[in-house]
Design an enzyme around this catalytic site. Sequence first.
Site, PDB file in Angstrom:
ATOM      1  N   ARG A  50      26.258  54.651  51.782  1.00  0.00           N
ATOM      2  CA  ARG A  50      26.133  56.265  51.342  1.00  0.00           C
ATOM      3  C   ARG A  50      24.671  56.482  52.854  1.00  0.00           C
ATOM      4  NH1 ARG A  50      27.158  57.363  45.666  1.00  0.00           N
ATOM      5  NH2 ARG A  50      25.959  59.802  45.844  1.00  0.00           N
ATOM      6  N   ARG A 107      16.827  64.093  45.728  1.00  0.00           N
ATOM      7  CA  ARG A 107      18.001  63.746  44.190  1.00  0.00           C
ATOM      8  C   ARG A 107      17.318  63.559  43.199  1.00  0.00           C
ATOM      9  NH1 ARG A 107      21.379  58.736  46.498  1.00  0.00           N
ATOM     10  NH2 ARG A 107      22.817  59.580  45.336  1.00  0.00           N
TER      11      ARG A 107
HETATM   12  P1  AP5 Z   1      25.703  53.843  40.713  1.00  0.00           P
HETATM   13  O1  AP5 Z   1      27.038  52.761  39.474  1.00  0.00           O
HETATM   14  O2  AP5 Z   1      26.699  53.185  41.797  1.00  0.00           O
HETATM   15  O3  AP5 Z   1      25.050  54.705  40.071  1.00  0.00           O
HETATM   16  P2  AP5 Z   1      25.384  55.869  39.539  1.00  0.00           P
HETATM   17  O4  AP5 Z   1      24.638  56.569  38.520  1.00  0.00           O
HETATM   18  O5  AP5 Z   1      27.079  56.226  40.109  1.00  0.00           O
HETATM   19  O6  AP5 Z   1      24.940  56.647  41.165  1.00  0.00           O
HETATM   20  P3  AP5 Z   1      24.825  58.282  42.520  1.00  0.00           P
HETATM   21  O7  AP5 Z   1      24.543  57.383  43.370  1.00  0.00           O
HETATM   22  O8  AP5 Z   1      26.507  58.063  42.427  1.00  0.00           O
HETATM   23  O9  AP5 Z   1      24.990  58.944  40.989  1.00  0.00           O
HETATM   24  P4  AP5 Z   1      24.806  60.278  42.212  1.00  0.00           P
HETATM   25  O10 AP5 Z   1      24.759  61.344  40.563  1.00  0.00           O
HETATM   26  O11 AP5 Z   1      23.972  60.640  42.648  1.00  0.00           O
HETATM   27  O12 AP5 Z   1      25.597  61.074  43.000  1.00  0.00           O
HETATM   28  P5  AP5 Z   1      27.207  61.364  42.796  1.00  0.00           P
HETATM   29  O13 AP5 Z   1      28.306  60.863  43.812  1.00  0.00           O
HETATM   30  O14 AP5 Z   1      27.705  62.050  41.310  1.00  0.00           O
HETATM   31  O15 AP5 Z   1      24.937  52.796  40.540  1.00  0.00           O
HETATM   32  C1  AP5 Z   1      24.080  52.687  41.935  1.00  0.00           C
HETATM   33  C2  AP5 Z   1      23.511  50.986  41.490  1.00  0.00           C
HETATM   34  O16 AP5 Z   1      22.979  49.993  41.458  1.00  0.00           O
HETATM   35  C3  AP5 Z   1      24.537  49.795  42.747  1.00  0.00           C
HETATM   36  O17 AP5 Z   1      24.285  49.666  43.606  1.00  0.00           O
HETATM   37  C4  AP5 Z   1      25.070  49.218  41.351  1.00  0.00           C
HETATM   38  O18 AP5 Z   1      25.517  48.239  41.968  1.00  0.00           O
HETATM   39  C5  AP5 Z   1      23.718  49.076  41.031  1.00  0.00           C
HETATM   40  N1  AP5 Z   1      23.627  48.990  39.395  1.00  0.00           N
HETATM   41  C6  AP5 Z   1      24.100  49.754  38.198  1.00  0.00           C
HETATM   42  N2  AP5 Z   1      23.760  49.726  37.285  1.00  0.00           N
HETATM   43  C7  AP5 Z   1      23.466  48.172  37.338  1.00  0.00           C
HETATM   44  C8  AP5 Z   1      22.561  47.198  36.250  1.00  0.00           C
HETATM   45  N3  AP5 Z   1      22.436  47.427  34.798  1.00  0.00           N
HETATM   46  N4  AP5 Z   1      21.675  46.587  37.115  1.00  0.00           N
HETATM   47  C9  AP5 Z   1      21.410  46.232  37.865  1.00  0.00           C
HETATM   48  N5  AP5 Z   1      21.642  47.392  39.178  1.00  0.00           N
HETATM   49  C10 AP5 Z   1      22.729  48.012  38.729  1.00  0.00           C
HETATM   50  O19 AP5 Z   1      27.113  62.797  43.420  1.00  0.00           O
HETATM   51  C11 AP5 Z   1      26.340  62.510  44.952  1.00  0.00           C
HETATM   52  C12 AP5 Z   1      25.694  64.184  45.666  1.00  0.00           C
HETATM   53  O20 AP5 Z   1      26.788  65.303  45.540  1.00  0.00           O
HETATM   54  C13 AP5 Z   1      25.057  64.997  44.826  1.00  0.00           C
HETATM   55  O21 AP5 Z   1      23.025  64.830  45.267  1.00  0.00           O
HETATM   56  C14 AP5 Z   1      25.307  66.331  45.134  1.00  0.00           C
HETATM   57  O22 AP5 Z   1      24.815  66.599  46.326  1.00  0.00           O
HETATM   58  C15 AP5 Z   1      26.829  66.219  44.916  1.00  0.00           C
HETATM   59  N6  AP5 Z   1      27.551  66.598  43.512  1.00  0.00           N
HETATM   60  C16 AP5 Z   1      28.096  65.635  43.345  1.00  0.00           C
HETATM   61  N7  AP5 Z   1      28.637  66.910  41.754  1.00  0.00           N
HETATM   62  C17 AP5 Z   1      28.151  67.836  41.824  1.00  0.00           C
HETATM   63  C18 AP5 Z   1      27.923  68.638  41.394  1.00  0.00           C
HETATM   64  N8  AP5 Z   1      28.443  68.512  39.538  1.00  0.00           N
HETATM   65  N9  AP5 Z   1      27.016  69.977  41.265  1.00  0.00           N
HETATM   66  C19 AP5 Z   1      26.439  69.811  42.261  1.00  0.00           C
HETATM   67  N10 AP5 Z   1      26.553  69.159  43.334  1.00  0.00           N
HETATM   68  C20 AP5 Z   1      27.322  67.656  42.825  1.00  0.00           C
END
Ligand code: AP5
Length: 225
Positions: free
Chosen positions: A167, A178
Amino acid sequence: MTSIYRSLNLVLLGPPGSGKGTQAKVLSEKYQIPHVSTGDMLREEVRNQTSLGIRAKEIMDRGELLPDDVMAAMILKRLDREDCARGVILDGYPRTVEQAQVLDGILAELGRTLERVVLVDVPDEEIVRRLGGRRSCPRCGRVYHVVYNPPKDGKNCDDCGVPLIQRDDDREEVIRERLRQYHEKTAPLVDFYSNRGLLVSVDGSQSMEAVTASIMEAIGSPVGQ
Ligand code: AP5
């Protein structure tokens, strides 16, 4: 799995990379309710090059949040769909106290309530390790990690066979921003939901399977299990 939870509106809260998306996919199958990720919805807008997508990409690539009113319109439209009638797993929404208040209003209007908020707690150093190694499938969105959860052949999606990508917002300086945004704007939701008796916290630094088990223990198994 044939059994279902009767009704479950669940928020997964936690820092970027804490595993919300990974857990939401598993829980969605177990509880038979949709996984709604605002991040995935925004990335789809980016892929389709809509006007929202073009605007969103700039903001996401800086690691900042989109405006609350833009997110409110998006989430209202999604929660109003028929597949959310028995509940939903929200991943990435709400992210500010204002968004949490909007969510209360939307659920009330739809005659639903929030049953649980799960905080997936992971320290910042582990977050940087996880996001630096995250790879995802550009076709189906399945998420991998180069060390913790690699694809079978090391580079292509196990399901689609297409090369995995990193990403744009998983660069170290963006990850730091972030995390800063999370601590400033999203972390206040821990007290917001805790004061209402809705919050449970799980240790997200365990193995993926152990995190799933902890969440299920905290919120209760699907009916019939
Ligand atoms: P993963 O499951 O992908 O983690 P995640 O918590 O879903 O991480 P995200 O980066 O998707 O969360 P985010 O909140 O920053 O991004 P979002 O897409 O919502 O796991 C991460 C990694 O760890 C993977 O490689 C996985 O395999 C590994 N892993 C998982 N569990 C593990 C374990 N137990 N042990 C070992 N490894 C593990 O948002 C992106 C952007 O969109 C934001 O920055 C913002 O600009 C915008 N946005 C989204 N929603 C909003 C909102 N509500 N308001 C305003 N802006 C928003």
